[in-house]
Design a protein around this motif. Structure first.
Motif, PDB file in Angstrom:
ATOM      1  N   ARG A  73     -43.417  -0.968   4.714  1.00  0.00           N
ATOM      2  CA  ARG A  73     -43.793  -1.731   3.161  1.00  0.00           C
ATOM      3  C   ARG A  73     -44.495  -0.426   2.368  1.00  0.00           C
ATOM      4  O   ARG A  73     -44.317  -0.608   0.963  1.00  0.00           O
ATOM      5  CB  ARG A  73     -45.709  -1.588   3.912  1.00  0.00           C
ATOM      6  N   ILE A  74     -44.346   0.958   3.203  1.00  0.00           N
ATOM      7  CA  ILE A  74     -43.930   1.747   1.565  1.00  0.00           C
ATOM      8  C   ILE A  74     -43.377   2.831   1.648  1.00  0.00           C
ATOM      9  O   ILE A  74     -42.944   3.096   3.317  1.00  0.00           O
ATOM     10  CB  ILE A  74     -45.175   2.597   1.275  1.00  0.00           C
ATOM     11  N   LEU A  75     -41.867   3.032   1.031  1.00  0.00           N
ATOM     12  CA  LEU A  75     -40.932   4.287   1.725  1.00  0.00           C
ATOM     13  C   LEU A  75     -40.883   5.443   0.719  1.00  0.00           C
ATOM     14  O   LEU A  75     -41.492   4.980  -0.428  1.00  0.00           O
ATOM     15  CB  LEU A  75     -39.462   3.420   1.102  1.00  0.00           C
ATOM     16  N   LEU A  76     -41.078   6.694   1.227  1.00  0.00           N
ATOM     17  CA  LEU A  76     -40.907   7.282   0.402  1.00  0.00           C
ATOM     18  C   LEU A  76     -39.280   7.950  -0.365  1.00  0.00           C
ATOM     19  O   LEU A  76     -38.871   8.409   1.280  1.00  0.00           O
ATOM     20  CB  LEU A  76     -41.640   8.973   0.391  1.00  0.00           C
ATOM     21  N   VAL A  77     -38.606   8.109  -0.861  1.00  0.00           N
ATOM     22  CA  VAL A  77     -36.930   8.301  -0.513  1.00  0.00           C
ATOM     23  C   VAL A  77     -36.964   9.111  -2.631  1.00  0.00           C
ATOM     24  O   VAL A  77     -37.535   9.140  -3.484  1.00  0.00           O
ATOM     25  CB  VAL A  77     -36.160   7.487  -1.838  1.00  0.00           C
ATOM     26  N   ALA A  94     -30.025   7.245  -2.248  1.00  0.00           N
ATOM     27  CA  ALA A  94     -29.952   5.692  -1.858  1.00  0.00           C
ATOM     28  C   ALA A  94     -28.645   6.215  -0.941  1.00  0.00           C
ATOM     29  O   ALA A  94     -28.272   6.905  -0.369  1.00  0.00           O
ATOM     30  CB  ALA A  94     -28.321   4.877  -2.656  1.00  0.00           C
ATOM     31  N   ARG A 120     -36.124  -0.400   5.048  1.00  0.00           N
ATOM     32  CA  ARG A 120     -36.665  -0.762   3.874  1.00  0.00           C
ATOM     33  C   ARG A 120     -37.004  -2.302   4.026  1.00  0.00           C
ATOM     34  O   ARG A 120     -38.104  -2.529   3.362  1.00  0.00           O
ATOM     35  CB  ARG A 120     -35.253  -1.030   2.449  1.00  0.00           C
ATOM     36  N   PRO A 121     -36.169  -3.088   4.770  1.00  0.00           N
ATOM     37  CA  PRO A 121     -36.809  -4.314   5.718  1.00  0.00           C
ATOM     38  C   PRO A 121     -38.032  -4.023   6.190  1.00  0.00           C
ATOM     39  O   PRO A 121     -39.447  -5.257   6.330  1.00  0.00           O
ATOM     40  CB  PRO A 121     -36.159  -5.154   5.959  1.00  0.00           C
ATOM     41  N   LEU A 160     -32.169   4.425   3.915  1.00  0.00           N
ATOM     42  CA  LEU A 160     -32.702   3.592   2.863  1.00  0.00           C
ATOM     43  C   LEU A 160     -32.602   2.015   3.724  1.00  0.00           C
ATOM     44  O   LEU A 160     -33.875   1.724   3.558  1.00  0.00           O
ATOM     45  CB  LEU A 160     -32.452   3.782   1.398  1.00  0.00           C
ATOM     46  N   LEU A 161     -31.438   1.636   3.375  1.00  0.00           N
ATOM     47  CA  LEU A 161     -31.495   0.536   3.879  1.00  0.00           C
ATOM     48  C   LEU A 161     -31.979   0.152   5.255  1.00  0.00           C
ATOM     49  O   LEU A 161     -32.458  -1.069   4.781  1.00  0.00           O
ATOM     50  CB  LEU A 161     -30.001   0.104   3.570  1.00  0.00           C
ATOM     51  N   ALA A 165     -44.710   2.684   7.385  1.00  0.00           N
ATOM     52  CA  ALA A 165     -44.492   3.686   6.035  1.00  0.00           C
ATOM     53  C   ALA A 165     -43.167   3.847   6.852  1.00  0.00           C
ATOM     54  O   ALA A 165     -42.501   4.043   8.234  1.00  0.00           O
ATOM     55  CB  ALA A 165     -46.173   4.520   5.945  1.00  0.00           C
TER      56      ALA A 165
END
Ligand code: FES
Ligand SMILES: [Fe+2]
Lengths: 426, 165
Positions: free
Chosen positions: B145-149, B133, B141-142, B137-138, B123
């Motif tokens: 599995r789950i991102l908080l943004v 952005a 991201r890869p 983030l970038l 996570a």
């Protein structure tokens, strides 16, 4: 896991509770317009946020939503006679107008002004599209009337249904936010359902069964982005908005109508799952509406009281053979009942001290946190979001974007509703 | 009566959900739930390290807290000792990565690939208040599995508490 006092805070919505106070800052759908089909039609009971009310439509077509019980000796006004500009209690004939004001008390002398001092609690109720919305809160804090896109499109573009769900509202809402169950529970439906099939997005869905998620905090609530591999260097995104406290929208598929829900507490152990489908640029077809009535898409087939025909009394018509064949994942037919059967099975109010959340539940965790903070802030006098027109002009989106774009940047204005603007869909 | 063969039909109080009172429906066998996620939290830059250290100071079941720098893979415990990433991941099933500035992209990739190979849930918290952005983030991201943004600083503690870390 959630501490018991927080679970209580989020689940209880009766008068005087913090979450009840929060809900009372929003217009909420309370009836389908078809439930009050004509002037002087029979009154209808409405239970919402644990309050018992009566709705009626008077001789002039005005809508009233008033305390269910007569001010005289507490008889239910459901037995009332809806006649000549008001609802009359059948016991001793006291009569009330749509504002709850007593207009006749036959037992009093002819020119007595007794009436003037008798008034039942009443709430404003307005018709938007095929739905009646009510506001149960402090008149001084009343927000502008609802502007959800589904209820601003031209006539014929929207169809709404409601179904009884026999569990707490939060269980139902959490299902709307929890995108990670879709591949499992609803996996069997996207190719066969007349309201989903044939879209290109379905291919991406099936090719990539392990989506990644991004939960984006935005002004009115959350945007939950589910991302799957698309063509080389691109992702297929499905973006679900949640607007405080209880509105969610499902990302569209192809040119099908787009749908969403309101999860409205009846009392702490029951809620109405409201489901709408609309198309921003065209009328719904007869076939589409027939499919919705029959329980396809995210609707359900219901009895006259809007209780699903498949319900807990008949084990939701569980079909083990279909489950075995993989035709349905859980053995229950239809997306709506697939969700509600499981959510009802958790009990009227699930004990969240016993749950075992995992990282992919982060959307749910974040939504609970935002609800708690909004309810606590309101107790301190801070007004919530989600009830302003700009929060409500929101759309779900399905889109293919280059892998290095933030999905929020990538969708840009696509998530903002505007009259007759086509929706962004794959 | 073909329908009865195919469909499940509730036959009595013990098989019919409807027959349960709310108390009965709320009944759950009372046994303690193990806090077995073995969560590891990794700060990906100095600012993130501040957030992670603050969280580490609270009481946890099994969560452990680290910082990392390019090129990886060595992790630094919040108390200061260096440990090998592979050792830390051995008995782990969730890694939470916290990024503010988007630095140390190589270390993120090392952790991400290693977690991927071992089937460890990842996570990411992108703690960039107000910004949707950016590098962080970038970079995550890869591998998450789950991102908080954007995540708020208290999201880390909320996530850990909710998952019984
Ligand atoms: S797998 Fe999610 S509730 Fe059982
Ligand atoms: Fe669902």
């Amino acid at each position: 896991m959630l501490r018991p006092e927080i679970n209580d805070l989020l689940c209880r919505t009766g008068p005087g509770t913090p979450m009840g106070d929060l809900f009372r800052r929003y217009w909420q759908p309370v009836l389908l317009a078809e439930e009050l089909p004509e002037n002087d039609c029979p009154p209808v009971r409405v239970k919402v946020l644990s309050e018992r009310l009566i709705a009626f439509r008077d001789t002039d077509g005005r809508y009233g939503l008033i305390d269910e019980f007569c001010a005289h000796r507490g008889v239910s006004m459901w037995f009332g006679r809806n006649e000549q500009g008001g609802l009359r209690c059948p016991y001793h004939g006291w009569k009330y107008d749509v504002t709850g004001q007593a207009v006749e008390v036959p037992s009093e002398p002819e020119n007595s002004n007794f009436c003037a001092n008798v008034k039942l609690k009443s709430y404003p109720m307005v018709k938007r599209g095929d739905v009646l919305f009510a506001y149960l809160g402090d008149p001084a804090a009343q927000p502008p009337e609802p502007e959800w896109e589904a209820y601003t499109v031209p006539e014929g573009h929207v169809f709404t249904s409601k179904r009884l769900q026999e569990c707490n509202w939060l269980q139902a809402l959490e299902g709307g936010i929890d995108s990670s169950h879709v591949t499992f529970l609803h996996g069997g439906n996207i190719d066969t359902d007349p309201l989903f099939k044939g879209s290109k997005g379905n291919l991406y869905n099936k090719r990539d069964l392990k989506p990644y998620f991004e939960v984006v905090d935005y002004e009115g609530g959350l945007l939950i982005g589910a991302r799957r591999n698309a063509e080389e260097g691109h992702y297929y995104w499905r973006v679900t908005p949640w607007v405080l406290p209880n509105f969610t929208m499902v990302p569209p598929r192809g040119d099908h109508p787009v749908h969403g829900h309101f999860w409205v507490p009846i009392d702490d152990g029951n809620c109405w799952a409201w489901t709408f489908d609309y198309h921003p640029t065209r009328k719904l077809t007869e076939d589409e509406i027939a499919a919705m009535r029959a329980g396809f898409g995210v609707h359900s087939a219901n009895d006259e009281a809007y209780r699903p025909l498949a319900n807990k009394d008949n084990d939701y018509l569980m079909d083990r053979e279909a489950q075995r064949r993989g035709e349905t994942y859980s053995g229950i037919a239809g997306i709506a009942l697939q969700d509600s059967s499981l959510q009802e099975s958790m009990g009227p109010v699930v004990d969240r001290t016993k749950e075992r959340l995992v990282a992919t539940d982060a959307g749910i965790i974040k939504a609970r946190q935002k609800l708690r903070k909004a309810a606590e802030a309101l107790q301190q006098g801070v007004e919530p979001v989600g009830n302003r027109p700009q929060d409500q002009r929101v759309r779900s989106v399905a889109i293919v974007l280059p892998a290095d774009r933030s999905f929020v940047d990538g969708i840009g204005d696509a998530m903002i509703a505007e009259p007759s603007k086509p929706h962004t869909t794959v | 009566m073909a329908g009865f063969v195919k469909l499940s039909v509730p036959v009595g109080p013990s098989s019919c959900a409807r027959a349960a009172t709310s108390e009965e429906a709320a009944f759950r066998i009372d046994h303690p739930l193990a806090s077995a996620r073995n969560t590891r939290v990794v700060a990906l830059d100095e600012v993130a390290a501040g957030i992670v250290r603050e969280a580490a100071a609270l009481e946890w079941g099994q969560a452990r807290f680290f910082t990392v720098r390019d090129p990886g893979p060595t992790l630094v415990e919040v108390e200061g000792g260096e440990v090998a990433l592979t050792g830390v991941l051995e008995d782990t099933n969730t890694v939470v990565m916290v990024s503010v500035t988007g630095e140390n992209a190589d270390a993120v990739a090392v952790i991400g690939v290693e977690c991927g190979a071992r089937g460890i849930m990842t996570a990411g918290l992108v703690v960039t208040p107000g910004a949707l952005a950016g590098e962080a983030l970038l970079q995550l991201r890869p591998y998450a599995r789950i991102l908080l943004v954007p995540a708020e600083p208290d999201d880390l503690v909320e996530l850990l508490k909710a998952t019984r870390a």
